[in-house]
Design an enzyme around this catalytic site. Structure first.
Site, mmCIF file in Angstrom:
data_model
loop_
_atom_site.group_PDB
_atom_site.id
_atom_site.type_symbol
_atom_site.label_atom_id
_atom_site.label_comp_id
_atom_site.label_asym_id
_atom_site.label_seq_id
_atom_site.Cartn_x
_atom_site.Cartn_y
_atom_site.Cartn_z
ATOM 1 N N GLU A 62 0.849 -1.191 0.000
ATOM 2 C CA GLU A 62 0.000 0.000 0.000
ATOM 3 C C GLU A 62 0.886 1.243 0.000
ATOM 4 O O GLU A 62 1.955 1.256 0.594
ATOM 5 C CB GLU A 62 -0.885 0.000 1.250
ATOM 6 N N LYS A 83 -9.555 1.614 -2.580
ATOM 7 C CA LYS A 83 -9.793 1.069 -1.245
ATOM 8 C C LYS A 83 -11.193 1.426 -0.755
ATOM 9 O O LYS A 83 -11.562 2.600 -0.694
ATOM 10 C CB LYS A 83 -8.730 1.613 -0.288
ATOM 11 N N CYS A 95 -5.188 -3.139 2.583
ATOM 12 C CA CYS A 95 -4.967 -2.950 4.020
ATOM 13 C C CYS A 95 -6.212 -3.164 4.884
ATOM 14 O O CYS A 95 -6.587 -4.296 5.155
ATOM 15 C CB CYS A 95 -4.358 -1.568 4.257
#
Length: 271
Positions: free
Chosen positions: A40, A112, A152
């Site tokens: 990330e 994300k 994440c």
């Protein structure tokens, strides 16, 4: 399939990170990898929002993406560029990952979905203050099977990974910049759980060490088998690791334990 996993300590200079990423692509290719996975925020990791704003640009002008696309084409390598901080359509940024083909073209994008808004004692994080959430789960096609994309904090939302697996994912990518407190407590168990629940290979490239913006990340980039075994753990040192995996193992595990086909409808009753 030979997987290359990059573990980095990304800093606050996108030009330097672009050069480092291109070198990682070259190293992965030299070691015979089929695909490289990066963490990330591979191009910039800076919690100083005013300083970061001077570097964050749109997709067409991002130096890390340009460098990776050029290096992928030069070396004939697939690359999952874990994520980048980019300008979005509105006032907020997006935390977006890219799957790049060996000709340098973009095969898939994923923004994300779940943003990291938490209080961890001495650490406070409000990702939503600067970033807008994505709205689409993404299953990308590769020569080795479907690749489900995530970033994440998405790791804590198993419904996303189950949907990706039921849509055809054989591999799940979880690029991350996990904090040390959450990494120490939850990183291994969550990644193993997502592999076991879905019968997928889980590939998690992570940030590590002490960063220029003052944060510290957990490291321990992992590759986990569909049976939940940790096949590779990179520890805390930055670098590149390579591992051969047999993607056919996915179907073998799912044949033994076909839980993806056993979902049943139910209703919730409050007693």
């Amino acid at each position: 399939m030979r997987i290359a996993l990059a573990q980095t300590t990304t800093g606050i200079d996108p030009a330097a990170e672009a050069t480092r990423l291109a070198a990682l692509v070259a190293e992965a290719a030299a070691r015979g990898a089929d695909m490289l996975f990066t963490p990330e925020m591979s191009g910039l990791l800076d919690r100083d929002r005013r300083r970061a704003a001077t570097h964050i640009t749109d997709e067409a002008h991002d130096p890390a993406l340009a460098a990776v696309r050029a290096a992928a084409a030069e070396h004939g390598l697939w690359v999952h560029l874990g994520s980048l901080a980019l300008k979005g359509e509105g006032e907020k940024y997006v935390n977006q990952g890219y799957l790049v083909r060996p000709d340098g073209s973009v095969a898939a994008r994923y923004a994300k979905i779940h943003l990291f808004d938490v209080e961890l004692g001495s650490e406070s994080w409000r990702e939503s203050a600067a970033y807008a959430p994505g709205v689409e789960a993404v299953l990308a096609q590769t020569p080795w099977g479907g690749l489900g994309l995530s970033v994440c904090y998405d790791l804590r939302f198993p419904a996303l990974y189950r949907a990706l697996a039921q849509a055809g994912a054989a591999m799940l990518s979880v690029p991350a910049a996990f904090t040390r407190p959450t990494g120490r407590a939850h990183w291994h168990v969550l990644l193993r759980a997502r592999a076991i629940e879905t019968g997928c290979f889980v590939i998690a490239a992570a940030q590590t060490g002490e960063h220029q913006d003052g944060r510290a990340t957990w490291g321990h980039s992992l590759i986990v088998s569909p049976w939940g075994e940790v096949l590779l753990d990179m520890g805390e040192a930055p670098g590149l690791a390579v591992l051969d995996v047999d993607v056919a193992e996915v179907e073998a595990v799912r044949a033994r334990l076909p839980s993806l086909a056993h979902d049943r409808p139910f209703k919730l009753v409050r007693a």
